[in-house]
Enzyme design. Sequence first.
Site, PDB file in Angstrom:
ATOM      1  CE  LYS A 239       6.851  13.387 -67.455  1.00 11.92           C
ATOM      2  NZ  LYS A 239       6.735  12.004 -66.931  1.00 11.92           N
TER       3      LYS A 239
ATOM      4  CG  ASP B 233       9.940   7.362 -60.467  1.00  8.11           C
ATOM      5  OD1 ASP B 233      10.624   7.389 -59.428  1.00  8.11           O
ATOM      6  OD2 ASP B 233       9.963   8.262 -61.311  1.00  8.11           O
TER       7      ASP B 233
ATOM      8  CG  ASN C  96       6.542  10.008 -59.358  1.00 10.64           C
ATOM      9  OD1 ASN C  96       6.373  11.116 -59.855  1.00 10.64           O
ATOM     10  ND2 ASN C  96       7.622   9.292 -59.576  1.00 10.64           N
TER      11      ASN C  96
ATOM     12  CB  SER D  45      16.448  15.437 -64.735  1.00  9.89           C
ATOM     13  OG  SER D  45      15.797  14.196 -64.898  1.00  9.89           O
TER      14      SER D  45
END
Length: 179
Positions: A29, A160, A165, A11
């Site tokens: 990233k 998370d 992940n 997102s």
Amino acid sequence: RFDEKPLAAASIGQVHRATTDDGREVVVKVQYPGVDEAVDSDLSHLRFALRASGLVKFKKQALDALFDELRTRLHEELDYCNEADNVRFFHDYYKDNPKVVVPEVIGERSSQHVLTLSYEPGDHVDDTGEYSEALRCELGETLFRTVCDQVFNLQVIHADPNPANFAFRSDGRLVFYDF
């Protein structure tokens, strides 16, 4: 080299494979432009809607405190310098653990909105069907022991637990992503 097609997307940004000019295989990233401003705007609109609707029976002071905490945590999530510090912390903690892999931060190629890490490949949990039952059990035990170690010894957790992940390797090692 920088792959235009993302390796992964979420997102607030996307991840691309790349090779640095000195030959290191990395993932980059990249945060979508304007996400941080959108978070503040969305929170303001949500707070207004909750107050106006009367659906939430909080005192103004409690609701303000809640939204201040939400804003702080969301901006923490948006700060890739903070994430880089977390990656470094876990990388340092697990550097001598032969069962756990944490990427290395490429600091000179990272910033608040761009995080560059060593490329650490592995298989998604859905792609481990070809692994032997013994190897899957070993990887499950490693994941369980690692999480318990974080809770009881390190007293800091990788918070998370999205299946994306984590990655698994056929040599029995567990890879952690997204800190």
